[in-house]
Motif scaffolding. Structure first.
Motif, PDB file in Angstrom:
ATOM      1  N   VAL A 233       0.838  -1.200   0.000  1.00  0.00           N
ATOM      2  CA  VAL A 233       0.000   0.000   0.000  1.00  0.00           C
ATOM      3  C   VAL A 233       0.872   1.249   0.000  1.00  0.00           C
ATOM      4  O   VAL A 233       0.607   2.216  -0.722  1.00  0.00           O
ATOM      5  CB  VAL A 233      -0.951  -0.009   1.211  1.00  0.00           C
ATOM      6  CG1 VAL A 233      -1.623   1.341   1.375  1.00  0.00           C
ATOM      7  CG2 VAL A 233      -2.005  -1.093   1.045  1.00  0.00           C
ATOM      8  N   ILE A 234       1.939   1.237   0.806  1.00  0.00           N
ATOM      9  CA  ILE A 234       2.854   2.376   0.845  1.00  0.00           C
ATOM     10  C   ILE A 234       3.597   2.523  -0.477  1.00  0.00           C
ATOM     11  O   ILE A 234       3.691   3.623  -1.040  1.00  0.00           O
ATOM     12  CB  ILE A 234       3.857   2.226   2.003  1.00  0.00           C
ATOM     13  CG1 ILE A 234       3.137   2.394   3.349  1.00  0.00           C
ATOM     14  CG2 ILE A 234       4.990   3.246   1.879  1.00  0.00           C
ATOM     15  CD1 ILE A 234       4.019   2.091   4.544  1.00  0.00           C
ATOM     16  N   GLY A 235       4.129   1.410  -0.988  1.00  0.00           N
ATOM     17  CA  GLY A 235       4.943   1.482  -2.198  1.00  0.00           C
ATOM     18  C   GLY A 235       4.135   1.690  -3.458  1.00  0.00           C
ATOM     19  O   GLY A 235       4.637   2.267  -4.426  1.00  0.00           O
ATOM     20  N   LEU A 285       3.809   3.180  14.597  1.00  0.00           N
ATOM     21  CA  LEU A 285       4.490   4.106  13.696  1.00  0.00           C
ATOM     22  C   LEU A 285       4.276   3.780  12.226  1.00  0.00           C
ATOM     23  O   LEU A 285       4.038   4.675  11.406  1.00  0.00           O
ATOM     24  CB  LEU A 285       5.991   4.118  14.001  1.00  0.00           C
ATOM     25  CG  LEU A 285       6.471   5.031  15.120  1.00  0.00           C
ATOM     26  CD1 LEU A 285       7.979   4.918  15.285  1.00  0.00           C
ATOM     27  CD2 LEU A 285       6.065   6.472  14.859  1.00  0.00           C
ATOM     28  N   ILE A 286       4.375   2.500  11.864  1.00  0.00           N
ATOM     29  CA  ILE A 286       4.285   2.163  10.438  1.00  0.00           C
ATOM     30  C   ILE A 286       2.880   2.444   9.907  1.00  0.00           C
ATOM     31  O   ILE A 286       2.707   2.817   8.737  1.00  0.00           O
ATOM     32  CB  ILE A 286       4.693   0.706  10.160  1.00  0.00           C
ATOM     33  CG1 ILE A 286       3.848  -0.265  10.984  1.00  0.00           C
ATOM     34  CG2 ILE A 286       6.171   0.497  10.422  1.00  0.00           C
ATOM     35  CD1 ILE A 286       4.088  -1.713  10.626  1.00  0.00           C
ATOM     36  N   TYR A 287       1.858   2.307  10.760  1.00  0.00           N
ATOM     37  CA  TYR A 287       0.492   2.581  10.318  1.00  0.00           C
ATOM     38  C   TYR A 287       0.246   4.086  10.211  1.00  0.00           C
ATOM     39  O   TYR A 287      -0.488   4.537   9.318  1.00  0.00           O
ATOM     40  CB  TYR A 287      -0.499   1.916  11.274  1.00  0.00           C
ATOM     41  CG  TYR A 287      -0.276   0.429  11.392  1.00  0.00           C
ATOM     42  CD1 TYR A 287      -0.652  -0.426  10.357  1.00  0.00           C
ATOM     43  CD2 TYR A 287       0.350  -0.119  12.498  1.00  0.00           C
ATOM     44  CE1 TYR A 287      -0.423  -1.787  10.425  1.00  0.00           C
ATOM     45  CE2 TYR A 287       0.579  -1.479  12.584  1.00  0.00           C
ATOM     46  CZ  TYR A 287       0.196  -2.311  11.550  1.00  0.00           C
ATOM     47  OH  TYR A 287       0.439  -3.660  11.625  1.00  0.00           O
ATOM     48  N   VAL A 288       0.854   4.839  11.110  1.00  0.00           N
ATOM     49  CA  VAL A 288       0.796   6.301  10.994  1.00  0.00           C
ATOM     50  C   VAL A 288       1.492   6.747   9.710  1.00  0.00           C
ATOM     51  O   VAL A 288       0.984   7.605   8.965  1.00  0.00           O
ATOM     52  CB  VAL A 288       1.437   6.966  12.227  1.00  0.00           C
ATOM     53  CG1 VAL A 288       1.543   8.483  12.025  1.00  0.00           C
ATOM     54  CG2 VAL A 288       0.637   6.655  13.488  1.00  0.00           C
ATOM     55  N   PHE A 289       2.643   6.143   9.432  1.00  0.00           N
ATOM     56  CA  PHE A 289       3.375   6.474   8.205  1.00  0.00           C
ATOM     57  C   PHE A 289       2.554   6.116   6.975  1.00  0.00           C
ATOM     58  O   PHE A 289       2.487   6.888   6.007  1.00  0.00           O
ATOM     59  CB  PHE A 289       4.714   5.743   8.193  1.00  0.00           C
ATOM     60  CG  PHE A 289       5.525   5.972   6.954  1.00  0.00           C
ATOM     61  CD1 PHE A 289       6.066   7.216   6.691  1.00  0.00           C
ATOM     62  CD2 PHE A 289       5.746   4.947   6.046  1.00  0.00           C
ATOM     63  CE1 PHE A 289       6.813   7.442   5.544  1.00  0.00           C
ATOM     64  CE2 PHE A 289       6.489   5.161   4.909  1.00  0.00           C
ATOM     65  CZ  PHE A 289       7.025   6.410   4.651  1.00  0.00           C
ATOM     66  N   MET A 290       1.903   4.955   6.997  1.00  0.00           N
ATOM     67  CA  MET A 290       1.046   4.564   5.872  1.00  0.00           C
ATOM     68  C   MET A 290      -0.076   5.576   5.657  1.00  0.00           C
ATOM     69  O   MET A 290      -0.374   5.953   4.509  1.00  0.00           O
ATOM     70  CB  MET A 290       0.467   3.172   6.121  1.00  0.00           C
ATOM     71  CG  MET A 290      -0.453   2.684   5.014  1.00  0.00           C
ATOM     72  SD  MET A 290      -1.115   1.028   5.285  1.00  0.00           S
ATOM     73  CE  MET A 290      -2.217   1.323   6.669  1.00  0.00           C
ATOM     74  N   ALA A 291      -0.694   6.028   6.742  1.00  0.00           N
ATOM     75  CA  ALA A 291      -1.767   7.009   6.622  1.00  0.00           C
ATOM     76  C   ALA A 291      -1.264   8.319   6.029  1.00  0.00           C
ATOM     77  O   ALA A 291      -1.931   8.932   5.176  1.00  0.00           O
ATOM     78  CB  ALA A 291      -2.393   7.256   7.990  1.00  0.00           C
ATOM     79  N   LEU A 292      -0.071   8.749   6.431  1.00  0.00           N
ATOM     80  CA  LEU A 292       0.503   9.977   5.891  1.00  0.00           C
ATOM     81  C   LEU A 292       0.795   9.840   4.402  1.00  0.00           C
ATOM     82  O   LEU A 292       0.522  10.755   3.607  1.00  0.00           O
ATOM     83  CB  LEU A 292       1.782  10.339   6.649  1.00  0.00           C
ATOM     84  CG  LEU A 292       1.597  10.798   8.098  1.00  0.00           C
ATOM     85  CD1 LEU A 292       2.953  10.985   8.767  1.00  0.00           C
ATOM     86  CD2 LEU A 292       0.799  12.094   8.157  1.00  0.00           C
ATOM     87  N   VAL A 293       1.348   8.684   4.007  1.00  0.00           N
ATOM     88  CA  VAL A 293       1.642   8.462   2.590  1.00  0.00           C
ATOM     89  C   VAL A 293       0.360   8.492   1.768  1.00  0.00           C
ATOM     90  O   VAL A 293       0.285   9.133   0.706  1.00  0.00           O
ATOM     91  CB  VAL A 293       2.386   7.123   2.392  1.00  0.00           C
ATOM     92  CG1 VAL A 293       2.445   6.755   0.911  1.00  0.00           C
ATOM     93  CG2 VAL A 293       3.795   7.205   2.955  1.00  0.00           C
ATOM     94  N   LEU A 294      -0.673   7.814   2.256  1.00  0.00           N
ATOM     95  CA  LEU A 294      -1.936   7.768   1.512  1.00  0.00           C
ATOM     96  C   LEU A 294      -2.618   9.127   1.465  1.00  0.00           C
ATOM     97  O   LEU A 294      -3.332   9.428   0.498  1.00  0.00           O
ATOM     98  CB  LEU A 294      -2.871   6.736   2.140  1.00  0.00           C
ATOM     99  CG  LEU A 294      -2.431   5.276   1.994  1.00  0.00           C
ATOM    100  CD1 LEU A 294      -3.434   4.352   2.664  1.00  0.00           C
ATOM    101  CD2 LEU A 294      -2.257   4.898   0.532  1.00  0.00           C
TER     102      LEU A 294
END
Length: 306
Positions: A233-235, A285-294
């Motif tokens: 999802v991030i990539g 953290l990784i889920y927060v980062f995913m939300a920011l990327v999306l």
């Protein structure tokens, strides 16, 4: 010593990211070409780990076990694609999710029936059992460095496969317009089986390599599968480059977060509270980062065209 510890944790993050890449690369290939959500991908990771541990115990050779993990996972993937997945391509994603979730249960209970409920253990091969010095005076396990190296080689190999070979041309065409390549005479069924087996083999390789760092047990693939979905999802779904970048980012954020957050919070609170709160925040953290990327790029960092 703090410098050495930071370098060690950074390398651990890279190693974790590489393992996630091997999982996510197979997932993103399968989804990109077939449009299939495969929740059973973690079970193929488990198959590779059990095959490697079993063959290594029988033969005394980790390397034969590694070959067995690739063969077993690829064969299991091909069988699953032919017998089950092939009937799901024209179904909606809910049917795919339900069917592949059922496969998780089948693989888990089948593995428990064959090997029992007790974990297996896989020894690091003697060739990679040592450690190498890193800046700061510490030693870092050679086996973990080997995992990083294997991940880099696999990434290069996938790039060459997809960009320079006839099979890669068909995979890219299948992502763009599967009906057209079928009309041009490409056997779509065989292509799908090959892609699914390739993705399964990558998952099996990841399971075999990580099996030497932790116990091999039923259900070991499900936690990793969740992180692999986060990675793609991030990539960007369908992008191998995105899978690599996303996996490295997730591995570093998760590992360094668990190392740095408790240390940072210890400046404001007691060690026990800092450790517990830091661990809780690090897991988010990784889920927060995913939300920011999306929020910034809804289709991911390197979304495939189409």
């Amino acid at each position: 010593m703090q410098t050495a510890l930071l370098i060690e944790q950074t390398l651990n993050g890279l190693q974790f990211g590489v393992m996630l890449f091997l999982m996510a690369a197979g997932l993103t290939l399968i989804f990109g070409v077939m449009g299939l959500i495969n929740l059973a991908h973690g079970s193929l990771y488990m198959v590779g780990a059990f095959a490697c541990a079993t063959v290594a115990a029988w033969t005394g050779s980790f390397w034969l076990g590694l070959v067995a993990s690739l063969a077993a996972a690829a064969a299991a993937g091909a069988i699953v694609e032919i017998t089950v997945i092939r009937r799901l391509y024209d179904r909606d994603h809910l049917d795919q999710v339900l069917a592949t979730f059922a496969l998780i249960l089948v693989f888990s209970e089948g593995t428990r029936w064959l090997f029992g409920s007790f974990p297996l253990y896989l020894n690091i091969p003697p060739l990679l059992a040592g450690a190498v010095p890193i800046p700061g005076g510490a030693q870092y396990p050679l086996y973990r460095l080997a995992i990083i190296g294997v991940g880099i080689l696999v990434a290069i190999g996938l790039y060459l496969l997809i960009s320079r070979t006839r099979l890669g041309m068909r995979i890219r065409a299948g992502e763009s317009d599967r009906e057209m390549i079928g009309a041009l005479g490409v056997d779509i069924r065989t292509l799908y089986t090959v892609v699914f087996a390739l993705g399964a083999a990558l998952a099996g390789l990841a399971g075999a390599m990580v099996g030497a760092l932790q116990s091999v047990q039923v259900g070991m693939g499900e936690p990793v599968l969740i992180l692999a979905f986060v990675v793609i999802v991030i990539g960007g779904i369908g992008s191998i480059k995105g899978a690599l970048v996303g996996a490295i980012l997730v591995g570093l954020i998760d590992t360094l977060g668990r190392f740095l957050l408790p240390a940072a919070l210890a400046a404001f609170m007691g060690p026990s509270a800092a450790a517990s709160i830091g661990a809780a925040l690090a897991s988010m953290l990784i889920y927060v980062f995913m939300a920011l990327v999306l929020a910034i790029r809804p289709r991911g960092l390197f979304a495939a065209a189409g």
